[in-house]
Design a protein around this motif. Structure first.
Motif, PDB file in Angstrom:
ATOM      1  N   HIS A 108       1.582  -8.864  11.060  1.00 29.43           N
ATOM      2  CA  HIS A 108       2.642  -8.233  11.852  1.00 29.43           C
ATOM      3  C   HIS A 108       4.023  -8.762  11.454  1.00 29.43           C
ATOM      4  O   HIS A 108       5.001  -8.002  11.485  1.00 29.43           O
ATOM      5  CB  HIS A 108       2.396  -8.462  13.339  1.00 29.43           C
ATOM      6  N   LEU A 109       4.113 -10.033  11.076  1.00 33.64           N
ATOM      7  CA  LEU A 109       5.405 -10.555  10.621  1.00 33.64           C
ATOM      8  C   LEU A 109       5.830  -9.882   9.312  1.00 33.64           C
ATOM      9  O   LEU A 109       7.002  -9.475   9.167  1.00 33.64           O
ATOM     10  CB  LEU A 109       5.311 -12.070  10.428  1.00 33.64           C
ATOM     11  N   ILE A 168       8.995  -5.585   6.523  1.00 34.03           N
ATOM     12  CA  ILE A 168       9.063  -4.354   5.736  1.00 34.03           C
ATOM     13  C   ILE A 168       9.809  -3.273   6.502  1.00 34.03           C
ATOM     14  O   ILE A 168      10.632  -2.539   5.945  1.00 34.03           O
ATOM     15  CB  ILE A 168       7.642  -3.886   5.360  1.00 34.03           C
ATOM     16  N   ARG A 169       9.543  -3.168   7.800  1.00 31.37           N
ATOM     17  CA  ARG A 169      10.239  -2.159   8.603  1.00 31.37           C
ATOM     18  C   ARG A 169      11.722  -2.443   8.694  1.00 31.37           C
ATOM     19  O   ARG A 169      12.546  -1.510   8.671  1.00 31.37           O
ATOM     20  CB  ARG A 169       9.618  -2.114  10.002  1.00 31.37           C
ATOM     21  N   GLU A 179      12.250   8.875  -1.464  1.00 34.39           N
ATOM     22  CA  GLU A 179      11.694   7.803  -2.282  1.00 34.39           C
ATOM     23  C   GLU A 179      11.594   6.494  -1.509  1.00 34.39           C
ATOM     24  O   GLU A 179      10.651   5.721  -1.699  1.00 34.39           O
ATOM     25  CB  GLU A 179      12.546   7.600  -3.539  1.00 34.39           C
ATOM     26  N   VAL A 180      12.563   6.248  -0.617  1.00 36.14           N
ATOM     27  CA  VAL A 180      12.536   5.026   0.188  1.00 36.14           C
ATOM     28  C   VAL A 180      11.339   5.030   1.120  1.00 36.14           C
ATOM     29  O   VAL A 180      10.596   4.041   1.224  1.00 36.14           O
ATOM     30  CB  VAL A 180      13.847   4.884   0.986  1.00 36.14           C
ATOM     31  N   ALA A 181      11.108   6.154   1.799  1.00 32.77           N
ATOM     32  CA  ALA A 181       9.992   6.248   2.727  1.00 32.77           C
ATOM     33  C   ALA A 181       8.660   6.115   1.996  1.00 32.77           C
ATOM     34  O   ALA A 181       7.741   5.428   2.472  1.00 32.77           O
ATOM     35  CB  ALA A 181      10.061   7.569   3.489  1.00 32.77           C
ATOM     36  N   ALA A 184       3.828   2.953   0.798  1.00 31.00           N
ATOM     37  CA  ALA A 184       2.896   2.389  -0.174  1.00 31.00           C
ATOM     38  C   ALA A 184       2.783   0.877  -0.009  1.00 31.00           C
ATOM     39  O   ALA A 184       1.687   0.305  -0.123  1.00 31.00           O
ATOM     40  CB  ALA A 184       3.337   2.740  -1.590  1.00 31.00           C
ATOM     41  N   LEU A 185       3.917   0.221   0.274  1.00 31.89           N
ATOM     42  CA  LEU A 185       3.898  -1.223   0.483  1.00 31.89           C
ATOM     43  C   LEU A 185       3.113  -1.584   1.735  1.00 31.89           C
ATOM     44  O   LEU A 185       2.327  -2.559   1.737  1.00 31.89           O
ATOM     45  CB  LEU A 185       5.333  -1.741   0.570  1.00 31.89           C
ATOM     46  N   GLN A 186       3.263  -0.810   2.803  1.00 39.61           N
ATOM     47  CA  GLN A 186       2.505  -1.064   4.022  1.00 39.61           C
ATOM     48  C   GLN A 186       1.012  -0.813   3.815  1.00 39.61           C
ATOM     49  O   GLN A 186       0.173  -1.544   4.359  1.00 39.61           O
ATOM     50  CB  GLN A 186       3.037  -0.189   5.154  1.00 39.61           C
ATOM     51  N   SER A 187       0.665   0.203   3.025  1.00 38.10           N
ATOM     52  CA  SER A 187      -0.751   0.474   2.747  1.00 38.10           C
ATOM     53  C   SER A 187      -1.379  -0.680   1.984  1.00 38.10           C
ATOM     54  O   SER A 187      -2.503  -1.102   2.294  1.00 38.10           O
ATOM     55  CB  SER A 187      -0.886   1.774   1.953  1.00 38.10           C
TER      56      SER A 187
END
Length: 229
Positions: A41-42, A47-48, A60-62, A67-70
């Motif tokens: 969560h940290l 990332i958020r 592209e940002v979204a 992809a980074l969160q996945s």
């Protein structure tokens, strides 16, 4: 809570070793869960926050931050499962059980443990391919002034190359002799030569259009008074 209460009852009835074992494994598992989820969560919150500082209307940002969160979620799940099994003392017995060889071929034996490692590695390459393509769209291509159509073609090429590399490494981990692929490549070549000429021609023509820049992503093509994008 239920397991802790049960361990207390077992202690009262004289089963002290079992009570200590159950309590230690239970709270060890809880501790692992709390630590891993806290770290997850940290990192996700970080990332958020980084995504919030960027232009929300830029696609592209979204895509990059999704992809980074996945990838973060995938790594967290793998670490959680491994750490949980280790905390309750089931990792070593499970590994021993899954390491029993399965005689699928006369010259090589494959176990479920090896297949599991190969699958995890292949999935990792898939997530990395998505993240690399999203990062190139997000930072590299705009900085280099690359056309969106060419960028899309390069991303497709890089994705297939990374996934192919992951497949080869996974097959090597499984124990498959990569020289066997030469036989399949020869068979595929014969099939293309005899029965798949039109499909191969269409595939080559598609790559020619993509890399040639004649038709770009987002262009409209009119065929018989019907427009397609």
């Amino acid at each position: 809570v239920f397991l802790t209460f049960l361990a207390g009852l077992m202690w009262c009835f004289g089963y002290r070793q079992f009570a200590l074992f159950a309590a230690a494994r239970t709270w060890g598992l809880i501790g692992v869960f709390i630590l891993v989820m806290l770290a997850y969560h940290l990192l996700r919150q970080g990332i958020r926050q980084q995504a919030g500082h960027k232009d929300p209307g830029q696609e592209e940002v979204a895509v990059f931050f999704r992809a980074l969160q996945s990838l973060l979620l995938y790594v967290t799940v793998v670490i959680m499962v491994v750490a949980a099994l280790a905390a309750i003392g089931a990792l070593s017995p499970l590994r021993t059980l899954m390491s029993i060889p399965l005689p699928l071929t006369p010259n090589a034996t494959i176990s479920l443990w090896v297949l599991l490692k190969a699958g995890i590695l292949l999935a990792s390459f898939f997530f990395l391919a998505r993240l690399l393509a999203a990062y190139l769209d997000y930072r590299i291509y705009p900085a280099m002034g690359i056309d969106p159509g060419l960028a899309y073609a390069l991303n497709t090429f890089f994705k297939y190359m990374i996934i192919a590399l992951g497949v080869l490494i996974s097959l090597h981990i499984v124990g498959l002799d990569l020289r066997v692929l030469m036989v399949f490549a020869g068979a595929i070549g014969v099939g293309i030569g005899f029965g798949l000429q039109s499909m191969a021609a269409n595939l080559i023509s598609g790559f020619t259009l993509i890399f040639g820049g004649t038709v770009r992503r987002g262009d409209w093509i009119q065929v018989d008074r019907k427009s397609v994008v």
